[in-house]
Design a protein around this motif. Structure first.
Motif, mmCIF file in Angstrom:
data_model
loop_
_atom_site.group_PDB
_atom_site.id
_atom_site.type_symbol
_atom_site.label_atom_id
_atom_site.label_comp_id
_atom_site.label_asym_id
_atom_site.label_seq_id
_atom_site.Cartn_x
_atom_site.Cartn_y
_atom_site.Cartn_z
ATOM 1 N N LEU A 82 -3.356 8.162 -15.314
ATOM 2 C CA LEU A 82 -3.736 7.195 -14.277
ATOM 3 C C LEU A 82 -5.241 7.211 -14.045
ATOM 4 O O LEU A 82 -5.883 6.168 -13.867
ATOM 5 N N ASN A 83 -5.798 8.410 -14.049
ATOM 6 C CA ASN A 83 -7.237 8.526 -13.786
ATOM 7 C C ASN A 83 -8.059 7.960 -14.924
ATOM 8 O O ASN A 83 -9.173 7.473 -14.715
ATOM 9 N N SER A 84 -7.536 8.082 -16.136
ATOM 10 C CA SER A 84 -8.321 7.633 -17.288
ATOM 11 C C SER A 84 -8.083 6.168 -17.633
ATOM 12 O O SER A 84 -8.674 5.645 -18.560
ATOM 13 N N MET A 85 -7.237 5.499 -16.918
ATOM 14 C CA MET A 85 -6.950 4.097 -17.211
ATOM 15 C C MET A 85 -8.107 3.195 -16.811
ATOM 16 O O MET A 85 -8.783 3.441 -15.809
ATOM 17 N N GLU A 86 -8.368 2.157 -17.627
ATOM 18 C CA GLU A 86 -9.394 1.179 -17.285
ATOM 19 C C GLU A 86 -8.892 0.198 -16.242
ATOM 20 O O GLU A 86 -9.660 -0.417 -15.517
ATOM 21 N N ASP A 87 -7.605 0.025 -16.194
ATOM 22 C CA ASP A 87 -7.024 -0.852 -15.183
ATOM 23 C C ASP A 87 -6.932 -0.104 -13.865
ATOM 24 O O ASP A 87 -6.750 1.119 -13.824
ATOM 25 N N GLY A 88 -7.025 -0.873 -12.774
ATOM 26 C CA GLY A 88 -6.843 -0.265 -11.471
ATOM 27 C C GLY A 88 -5.365 -0.173 -11.111
ATOM 28 O O GLY A 88 -4.569 -1.014 -11.526
ATOM 29 N N ILE A 89 -5.007 0.880 -10.406
ATOM 30 C CA ILE A 89 -3.612 1.043 -9.982
ATOM 31 C C ILE A 89 -3.612 1.497 -8.540
ATOM 32 O O ILE A 89 -4.402 2.374 -8.147
ATOM 33 N N TYR A 90 -2.730 0.889 -7.801
ATOM 34 C CA TYR A 90 -2.546 1.443 -6.453
ATOM 35 C C TYR A 90 -1.089 1.292 -6.047
ATOM 36 O O TYR A 90 -0.356 0.462 -6.602
ATOM 37 N N ILE A 91 -0.677 2.142 -5.109
ATOM 38 C CA ILE A 91 0.708 2.143 -4.649
ATOM 39 C C ILE A 91 0.700 1.972 -3.137
ATOM 40 O O ILE A 91 -0.069 2.651 -2.445
ATOM 41 N N VAL A 92 1.540 1.087 -2.646
ATOM 42 C CA VAL A 92 1.605 0.854 -1.198
ATOM 43 C C VAL A 92 3.065 0.882 -0.761
ATOM 44 O O VAL A 92 3.953 0.459 -1.506
ATOM 45 N N ASN A 93 3.310 1.438 0.417
ATOM 46 C CA ASN A 93 4.696 1.506 0.890
ATOM 47 C C ASN A 93 5.038 0.286 1.746
ATOM 48 O O ASN A 93 4.219 -0.625 1.892
ATOM 49 N N GLN A 94 6.244 0.318 2.294
ATOM 50 C CA GLN A 94 6.721 -0.873 3.002
ATOM 51 C C GLN A 94 6.055 -1.056 4.357
ATOM 52 O O GLN A 94 6.244 -2.088 5.011
ATOM 53 N N GLN A 95 5.300 -0.062 4.743
ATOM 54 C CA GLN A 95 4.543 -0.210 5.999
ATOM 55 C C GLN A 95 3.100 -0.621 5.708
ATOM 56 O O GLN A 95 2.224 -0.526 6.578
ATOM 57 N N TYR A 96 2.843 -1.016 4.448
ATOM 58 C CA TYR A 96 1.521 -1.458 4.007
ATOM 59 C C TYR A 96 0.494 -0.329 3.995
ATOM 60 O O TYR A 96 -0.714 -0.568 3.998
#
Lengths: 321, 607
Positions: free
Chosen positions: B247-261
């Motif tokens: 995940l850290n080495s990926m060129e794409d951005g990634i994020y995770i959000v829960n149901q409470q935003y």
């Protein structure tokens, strides 16, 4: 709480159930309690005895083989009479010290199967009532006697018996005593012409006495004699003519209507046909094929011979069969 | 309750149950066997005794019978009593002290007994088997022998079996207690270890404390489970680190959000662009909003859909291709995983490409138009050449043949005229009809020749002012109109005279009228009208005949094109040429099955 109690209680409960299974169970039929101290009085016993024998017609006969064997022959016949008349019948043996003539005449028994000689004596002394005479295997109303010797004997005819030893059956027997004496008399022989004579007690004893060599000749009933001759044990030298056979007679005090009914049942008796089922060797009796009506006149000739032989005065010693 | 106590109680219960049941069954079997043995013995004794005393009973020798009974009683210890019923059904002898019990007075001796049997009594609490046996089967005399039901042997045997059973059960209890302790102790120790394992202590392995092969196998299994779990934890840790590195080495951005935003994770690429995320709602983090974005995709994603969309960030002026995917967490909840792919450069290139494509498309369209135009011109030129060639041949042929044919036709027509005059006196209709046919066909042939000559060489029109309405009426009067066709003239009044050659234009009108008549073989209406439009005068021939197909419509003015059986395909071609010579044009509008409309337009300024 309940759960805890439940846990505590189940073990003793199981132990109790097991103990009951182990020691306490008894699976068996119901039993009656008997009190041995509760004793019946003599009056009760007598009353019971009277009740037990009320309205029973006792049927007598003289032993021929053994009590068991004779009973097997007569009991099916009595069941037929019970079915045919509606009366109760019971078989009675003739005890030691008594004879069938006295038993019938004095009412110890009400009916009896008796030989011609016994009937003549019983009629003479007690006025018994003749009901029927037996029909033998050939359907004839009389029976015969034979005089026999051993197969190797030199005796060929009755006259050869003069000075010989002679065996009779029973002194009370028609076929093993009276008729053989008639045959001897008709050939001109009396007891005094014989070297010796003896009453052996029965037809079979008579045959044994001759085949054993103790006697030279003997007299016995024809059927048994012919059977033994067929086996090669004896040789018959003379067969008598027919004399009235055994029959059934009744005590004079039996009510007439009962006698009529019984007589009819006897005349209807068909041992070879519709009443054959259940009978046991009935063909061995002198009533093998049934009965015909009996009248006192049928016995006139035989009565004369008995008077001649002075046999009618032998009441104290026994009846003539 | 402790396990070993439960186990001990269970084993004791099983021992009690099986022991008691076995002892019960054994005792019952023994009891039954004993009773059967006693019954057989008793029946044998009864038969022997009956045989022995029968003669004495027949002869009523009571003393002898009584002596025999007493003798028998003295020698048989288990016999309680004996009594004899004689042939009169009376008890003639017995061994009861003090007299005959009343209970035995009612022995149903009146019944004649065929075979022996057994009755059961209690006498002074003792079970008694009362065996009766007939002296002579079928007669009333019989013998009764009362025997104790249990013999001493059987009692001793049952007592011994009971003792052994109790001893076995006690031994079983003791073994149950000891065995339960032995079995449950290792289990308790194992249970303690399991409890520790449950708390997460996976370092220690369980030792074997005894208890048999099964316990040893259980301990081994447990220890294997501990080792497996340890390996599993290491694997999980390794895989987790690996995943984080990816995940850290990926060129794409990634994020995770829960149901409470709430943002749960942002990888370094996005952190570089948008800064730290901790404690910030997603709409604030990415969009600087204080409330949920109207375009938010979270609900769709939480419902299980994967959504792909583009987003332009005004924060960093970058465009992203976003893929939103639902992600199931270990606790069963759903979070959204969003992948950011920066497509800004791609979009810019795409814009440029779009412009190039549009320019290319325009150039292509222009080129096509030019090619089409040139192609059409070439086609027209080719057609013209072909037509000219055809017409030239046709003109040469027509002028030579036309003149040669017209002279014989004139002679034939004169001959017909002569014949016609001669036969007027004959009154033969058939001959008249045939002469008429000849005249008509001569006219037709003449017409064809005229068309050929007209076509071959259009004469210069001799113009004169002509009343067009009158010209139409004159033409109609010369036309042969069948009765089933109705002509409906509709002329505009006050039309100024047109400078035209009335013969040539009349020829045009005649052709159009004949065509209309031939198109309405089943009858119809021919509407002929005139009208003034701007600078033009139009004469309209509108019929409701069979019409012309779209395919044929383009060719109807071509010479030699015809759909008629008798025509030679020069009528409309000649008409077009005549119209052109008179500065007029012919327009046509037709629909197959509905009719045709021909418009002859005369332009004023051309007049």
């Amino acid at each position: 709480m309940f759960r805890a109690q439940h846990k505590i209680m189940w073990l003793p409960a199981i132990i109790v159930i097991n103990a009951l299974m182990f020691f306490g169970c008894d699976y068996g039929p119901e039993r009656k309690e008997i009190d041995l101290k509760d004793i019946a009085t003599e009056a009760e016993i007598q009353k019971h005895a009277a009740a037990e024998n009320m309205d029973i017609l006792k049927f007598g006969f003289d032993l021929r083989a053994s009590p068991q064997e004779d009973a097997r022959q007569y009991l099916p016949f009595l069941r037929y009479l019970e079915d045919a008349t509606g009366y109760k019948f019971d078989l009675r043996f003739t005890t030691k010290g008594s004879n069938i003539v006295d038993n019938l005449g004095q009412g110890v028994i009400q009916l009896a199967a008796i030989g011609a000689g016994s009937y003549i004596e019983a009629q003479t002394r007690y006025e018994v009532v003749p009901l029927v005479r037996g029909l033998n295997v050939e359907g004839k109303t009389g029976y015969q006697s034979v005089i026999f010797t051993t197969p190797k004997s030199r005796i060929k005819k009755i006259e050869d018996l003069r000075g010989k030893r002679f065996a009779f059956g029973s002194v009370t027997s028609t076929q093993s005593h009276i008729i053989p004496r008639i045959m001897l008399a008709e050939s001109g022989l009396t007891l005094g012409d014989l070297a010796a004579y003896e009453y052996t007690g029965s037809h079979r004893n008579c045959a044994n006495a001759v085949t054993s060599g103790r006697f030279d000749a003997g007299g016995m009933q024809d059927v048994m004699g012919k059977n033994i001759e067929a086996d090669g044990l004896i040789r018959i030298i003379k067969i008598s003519k027919y004399y009235p056979s055994s029959g059934i007679s009744a005590n004079k005090n039996v009510p007439a209507e009962k006698l009529t009914k019984i007589k009819q049942a006897l005349l209807d008796f068909d041992p070879k046909g519709r009443h054959a089922a259940g009978l046991y060797h009935w063909e061995r009796t002198e009533m093998a094929t049934g009965f015909c009506e009996a009248k006192d006149e049928d016995y006139a000739e035989l009565r004369n011979w008995m008077r001649k032989f002075d046999l009618l005065r032998q009441g104290k010693e026994g009846a003539i069969q | 309750m402790k396990l070993h106590v439960k186990l001990a109680l269970l084993v004791i219960f099983l021992i009690l149950a099986t022991g008691s049941l076995s002892a019960f069954l054994v005792s019952q079997t023994m009891h039954k066997a004993t009773v059967e043995r006693l019954e057989k013995q008793a029946m044998l004794i009864g038969a022997t005794m009956a045989e022995h005393i029968t003669h004495s009973v027949i002869n009523k020798e009571v003393v002898a019978v009584s002596e025999a009974l007493e003798f028998f009683l003295e020698r048989m210890k288990d016999v309680e009593y004996v009594y004899v019923v004689d042939f009169d059904g009376q008890v003639s002898a017995h061994t009861f002290k003090g007299g005959l019990p009343r209970a035995f007075l009612e022995h149903k001796s009146a019944e004649k007994i065929a075979t022996g049997g057994i009755k059961r009594y209690f006498i002074r609490g003792v079970k008694i088997l009362d065996i009766y046996y007939p002296l002579i089967p079928g007669m009333r005399a019989h013998l009764h022998i009362g025997m104790k039901e249990y013999d001493q042997f059987a009692s001793v045997m049952i007592l011994r079996i009971s003792g052994v059973a109790v001893a076995i059960m006690l031994l079983g209890f003791l073994i149950a207690v000891l065995m339960s302790r032995r079995i449950t102790r290792p289990l308790s120790l194992l249970s303690d270890s399991l409890r520790s394992f449950g708390k997460g202590e996976t370092e220690k392995e369980v030792k074997y404390f005894g208890g048999g092969r099964e316990i040893a196998e259980l301990t081994d299994s447990f220890n294997r489970m501990i080792v497996d779990k340890r390996h599993a934890e290491e694997t999980v840790r390794f895989e987790r680190n690996k995943l984080i590195n990816i995940l850290n080495s990926m060129e794409d951005g990634i994020y995770i959000v829960n149901q409470q935003y709430d943002i749960e994770y942002v990888n370094p690429v996005l952190k570089n662009d948008f800064g730290p995320f901790e404690g910030i709602k997603c709409y604030a983090y990415f969009h600087d909003r204080t409330e949920i974005c109207p375009w938010c995709k979270n609900q769709e994603v939480f419902a299980g859909k994967t959504v792909r969309w583009e987003w332009y960030s005004s924060k960093n002026q970058r465009t992203y291709d976003l893929i939103d995917t639902p992600m199931k967490n270990a606790d069963g909840s759903i979070s959204k995983l969003e992948i950011f792919r920066d497509i800004t450069e791609h979009k810019r290139a795409e814009e440029k490409l779009k412009k190039y494509a549009e320019a290319l498309e325009e150039a292509r369209n222009n080129l096509e138009q030019k090619v089409h135009k040139r192609t059409q011109e070439l086609k027209d030129a080719h057609e013209m050449l072909v037509r000219k060639e055809k017409l030239m041949v046709l003109g040469q042929l027509s002028s030579s043949v036309g003149h040669e044919l017209r002279n014989p036709l004139g002679v034939i027509k004169n001959a017909c005229y002569f014949l016609n005059m001669k036969i007027e006196t004959i009154q033969n209709e058939a001959v008249k009809d045939n002469i008429e046919i000849m005249n008509r066909e001569i006219n037709t042939a003449n017409k064809i020749i005229t068309d050929l000559l007209d076509f071959a060489r259009i004469k210069e029109p001799i113009r004169q002012n002509t009343d067009i309405n009158q010209l139409i009426a004159d033409t109609l009067s010369k036309s042969l109109i069948p009765e089933n066709i109705r002509v409906n003239p509709d002329f505009v009044e006050d039309i100024a005279p047109l400078s035209i050659d009335p013969i040539q234009v009349g020829q045009i009108f005649l052709n159009l009228i004949e065509n209309a008549v031939q198109a309405m073989k089943k009858g119809g209406t021919l509407k002929i009208s005139t009208r003034l439009i701007d600078d033009a005068t139009e004469v309209i021939f509108d019929d409701d005949g069979c019409g012309i197909s779209e395919k044929n419509l383009e060719k109807i003015f071509e010479p030699l094109f015809t759909t008629k059986v008798k025509g030679i395909g020069l009528g409309l071609a000649v008409s077009k040429s005549l119209a052109k010579a008179n500065r007029a044009s012919i327009l046509v509008k037709s629909e197959e099955g509905k009719g045709s409309k021909f418009v002859v337009r005369f332009r004023e300024k051309e007049v």
